[in-house]
Design an enzyme around this catalytic site. Structure first.
Site, PDB file in Angstrom:
ATOM      1  N   CYS A 114       0.843  -1.199   0.000  1.00  0.00           N
ATOM      2  CA  CYS A 114       0.000   0.000   0.000  1.00  0.00           C
ATOM      3  C   CYS A 114       0.880   1.251   0.000  1.00  0.00           C
ATOM      4  CB  CYS A 114      -0.925  -0.029   1.218  1.00  0.00           C
ATOM      5  SG  CYS A 114      -2.137   1.280   1.266  1.00  0.00           S
ATOM      6  N   CYS A 115       1.911   1.261   0.853  1.00  0.00           N
ATOM      7  CA  CYS A 115       2.814   2.423   0.893  1.00  0.00           C
ATOM      8  C   CYS A 115       3.570   2.562  -0.427  1.00  0.00           C
ATOM      9  CB  CYS A 115       3.821   2.284   2.040  1.00  0.00           C
ATOM     10  SG  CYS A 115       3.201   2.853   3.639  1.00  0.00           S
ATOM     11  N   CYS A 197      -1.332   8.540   7.160  1.00  0.00           N
ATOM     12  CA  CYS A 197      -2.670   8.234   6.657  1.00  0.00           C
ATOM     13  C   CYS A 197      -3.573   7.850   7.831  1.00  0.00           C
ATOM     14  CB  CYS A 197      -2.606   7.071   5.684  1.00  0.00           C
ATOM     15  SG  CYS A 197      -1.672   7.424   4.195  1.00  0.00           S
ATOM     16  N   CYS A 200      -3.716   4.221   9.315  1.00  0.00           N
ATOM     17  CA  CYS A 200      -2.474   3.674   9.889  1.00  0.00           C
ATOM     18  C   CYS A 200      -1.912   4.536  11.008  1.00  0.00           C
ATOM     19  CB  CYS A 200      -1.414   3.528   8.802  1.00  0.00           C
ATOM     20  SG  CYS A 200      -1.901   2.401   7.506  1.00  0.00           S
ATOM     21  N   CYS A 223       7.464   4.348   6.044  1.00  0.00           N
ATOM     22  CA  CYS A 223       6.707   4.070   4.832  1.00  0.00           C
ATOM     23  C   CYS A 223       7.632   3.818   3.647  1.00  0.00           C
ATOM     24  CB  CYS A 223       5.759   5.223   4.515  1.00  0.00           C
ATOM     25  SG  CYS A 223       6.543   6.819   4.590  1.00  0.00           S
TER      26      CYS A 223
END
Ligand code: SF4
Length: 242
Positions: A114-115, A197, A200, A223
């Site tokens: 995702c990162c 985000c 998270c 990240c």
């Protein structure tokens, strides 16, 4: 000046003030210097410095589409206060498209991916047009960051990285921000020392590591934007660290 000459400048800049480092960087990389901010308090401070020192520095943020509403509000506030435009750099996939491709809540099932999609890949393309970037990291934030140097090669993104706030403590940053009225996220006053985000980031408890609220319950602490690789392994008063 070659990359190796630039890196050799790092020891002499170790004791320099943040303003001196930023001025030096702006001279070395005219129109080729950028600053990626995530709107943490250190980033807000650096925007204030860039404005007061009247430096020609591009400023952008990675808009993952998953930021806190307070972050979007602060973004607008900083633009108004300093009369600047903070560019939005966005991932190729919308949050919905990511879900359709990888399933729901990729930040839970595979936060590294995702990162990579929402932060690292967009950052890589945003940095492609620049020779150097400024970061707001401090040495006392993580053991990884403790090894950072003022000027370093960033092999991950293929450019020079400038770290003007390495020697600042959290108390230094807050003293400056409060004394100068720099806008900052209200989330900091609600137990969020580090803000990323929304899915998270959680508040931290007294005594916890300031980054304990990022990816809570996971080994992940970065990240990937500031990870060191094994290769390198003013009219208004300026701050006392100036
Ligand atoms: S911080 Fe979380 S939501 Fe944001 S890009 Fe990384 S894994 Fe995804």
């Amino acid at each position: 000046m070659s990359s190796s000459d630039l890196l050799q400048a790092s020891p002499s800049l170790e004791g320099a003030s943040s303003a001196q480092i930023l001025r030096w960087a702006a001279r070395q990389f005219p129109a080729r210097l950028t600053f990626a901010t995530g709107f943490g308090v250190e980033g807000c401070l650096l925007i204030d410095f860039i404005f007061r020192l009247e430096l020609r520095v591009d400023v952008f943020t990675l808009d993952t589409g998953l930021l806190f509403p307070e972050t979007y509000e602060l973004w607008r506030k900083l633009e108004q206060r300093y009369g600047i435009q903070i560019r939005a750099v966005r991932p190729a996939l919308s949050v919905q498209a990511q879900e359709e491709t990888y399933g729901p809540k990729l930040w839970e099932t595979n936060p590294d991916r995702c990162c990579e999609i929402r932060k690292v890949a967009p950052l890589r393309s945003a940095l492609a047009g620049f020779d150097a970037w400024i970061s707001a990291i401090r040495r006392d934030q993580t053991s990884e960051r403790a090894r950072a140097r003022v000027v370093e090669q960033d092999p991950r993104f293929g450019l020079i990285k400038i770290n003007p706030l390495l020697s600042w403590t959290s108390a230094d940053v807050w003293a400056y921000v409060r004394s100068q009225g720099v806008p900052y996220s209200p989330l900091h006053d609600r137990g969020f020392p580090s803000i990323g985000c929304a899915p998270c980031t959680t508040p931290v408890l007294p005594g916890e590591d300031p980054r304990a609220g990022r990816w809570r319950g996971r080994i992940k602490t970065e990240c990937g934007l500031h990870t060191r690789s094994s290769v390198d392994k003013e009219s208004l008063p300026l701050p006392s660290k100036e």
